[in-house]
Design a protein around this motif. Structure first.
Motif, PDB file in Angstrom:
ATOM      1  N   ARG A 274       4.765  -2.124   8.080  1.00  0.00           N
ATOM      2  CA  ARG A 274       5.791  -1.966   8.398  1.00  0.00           C
ATOM      3  C   ARG A 274       5.856  -0.935  10.032  1.00  0.00           C
ATOM      4  NH1 ARG A 274       5.808   3.870   6.899  1.00  0.00           N
ATOM      5  NH2 ARG A 274       7.588   3.466   5.698  1.00  0.00           N
ATOM      6  N   GLU A 275       7.319  -0.368   9.894  1.00  0.00           N
ATOM      7  CA  GLU A 275       7.088  -0.099  11.415  1.00  0.00           C
ATOM      8  C   GLU A 275       7.578   1.284  10.976  1.00  0.00           C
ATOM      9  OE1 GLU A 275      10.581  -1.224  13.090  1.00  0.00           O
ATOM     10  OE2 GLU A 275      10.208  -3.080  13.132  1.00  0.00           O
TER      11      GLU A 275
ATOM     12  N   SER B  74       7.601  -5.623   7.407  1.00  0.00           N
ATOM     13  CA  SER B  74       8.519  -5.934   8.616  1.00  0.00           C
ATOM     14  C   SER B  74       7.591  -7.219   8.260  1.00  0.00           C
ATOM     15  CB  SER B  74       8.424  -5.255   9.902  1.00  0.00           C
ATOM     16  OG  SER B  74       7.043  -4.692  10.269  1.00  0.00           O
ATOM     17  N   THR B  75       6.143  -7.218   8.173  1.00  0.00           N
ATOM     18  CA  THR B  75       5.372  -8.948   8.167  1.00  0.00           C
ATOM     19  C   THR B  75       4.879  -8.359   7.270  1.00  0.00           C
ATOM     20  OG1 THR B  75       5.536  -8.584  10.391  1.00  0.00           O
ATOM     21  CG2 THR B  75       4.367 -10.039   9.282  1.00  0.00           C
TER      22      THR B  75
ATOM     23  N   ILE C 286      -0.392   0.743  -9.673  1.00  0.00           N
ATOM     24  CA  ILE C 286      -0.945  -0.721  -8.394  1.00  0.00           C
ATOM     25  C   ILE C 286      -0.299   0.189  -6.809  1.00  0.00           C
ATOM     26  CG2 ILE C 286      -0.877  -2.279  -9.124  1.00  0.00           C
ATOM     27  CD1 ILE C 286       2.247  -3.152  -8.763  1.00  0.00           C
ATOM     28  N   PRO C 287      -0.612  -0.516  -5.815  1.00  0.00           N
ATOM     29  CA  PRO C 287      -0.002   0.181  -4.359  1.00  0.00           C
ATOM     30  C   PRO C 287       1.203  -0.614  -4.795  1.00  0.00           C
ATOM     31  CG  PRO C 287      -2.006  -1.570  -4.029  1.00  0.00           C
ATOM     32  CD  PRO C 287      -1.858  -1.429  -5.830  1.00  0.00           C
ATOM     33  N   ILE C 288       1.722   0.735  -3.557  1.00  0.00           N
ATOM     34  CA  ILE C 288       3.231   0.188  -3.069  1.00  0.00           C
ATOM     35  C   ILE C 288       3.289   0.114  -1.631  1.00  0.00           C
ATOM     36  CG2 ILE C 288       3.438   2.247  -3.512  1.00  0.00           C
ATOM     37  CD1 ILE C 288       7.188   1.225  -3.809  1.00  0.00           C
ATOM     38  N   VAL C 289       3.798  -0.759  -1.071  1.00  0.00           N
ATOM     39  CA  VAL C 289       3.754  -0.625   0.851  1.00  0.00           C
ATOM     40  C   VAL C 289       6.118  -0.674   0.900  1.00  0.00           C
ATOM     41  CG1 VAL C 289       3.680  -1.445   2.696  1.00  0.00           C
ATOM     42  CG2 VAL C 289       2.234  -1.664   1.090  1.00  0.00           C
TER      43      VAL C 289
END
Length: 159
Positions: free
Chosen positions: A157-158, A144-145, A137-140
């Motif tokens: 994300r920053e 931040s939002t 699965i994807p991951i981030v």
């Protein structure tokens, strides 16, 4: 919506750590808490479920004493929790990811999994990536939002 939040039971960052030879450190006098980065995940999960419905499930891998961290997470608004008991406080990230995956599969797959960006104790910052890879699965990271609409999540994300 079912959200699983992986929460690590870690020494309080204000604790004085006593080195205990080759075995690591002496933890009998140390206060343990929820990993601070994981607390952000708990807060966000509870906020989402309050708006959209569903449940927040806390998932912890650790010694029996980790139940104190689980209670803190439940007090923050999580609905239930799972403790995968181990004999040692620290497993490497590969074993931890395998234990998390097994528990998730037994409980039923969630809509989304939250973790902190890393843990303040070992700072290996690998478990979340290994877990995502194991499920393909994807991951981030360092979000931040986060906006969830139906079955679509948009994370910022920053960098």
């Amino acid at each position: 919506m079912k959200i699983i939040v992986c929460v690590k039971h870690v020494p309080d960052t204000a604790a004085t750590i006593k080195i205990a030879g080759d075995s690591g450190y002496e933890d009998s006098d140390i206060k343990f808490v929820a990993n601070p980065y994981d607390e952000h995940g708990i807060e966000e999960a509870v906020s989402i479920v309050e708006k959209q419905g569903g449940e927040v499930v806390i998932l912890t891998v650790g010694k029996a004493e980790a139940v104190s961290t689980i209670r803190s997470a439940l007090a923050m608004g999580a609905h239930r929790a799972i403790l995968v008991k181990t004999e040692t406080q620290f497993l490497d990230s590969s074993l931890t990811a395998k234990a998390l995956k097994s528990a998730i599969e037994q409980d039923g797959l969630p809509d989304i999994i939250f973790t902190g960006k890393g843990s303040v104790d070992t700072e290996s910052f690998q478990t979340q990536y290994r877990l995502a890879r194991s499920f393909d699965i994807p991951i981030v990271n360092e979000v931040s939002t986060l906006n969830i609409e139906g079955d679509k999540a948009v994370a910022q994300r920053e960098t």
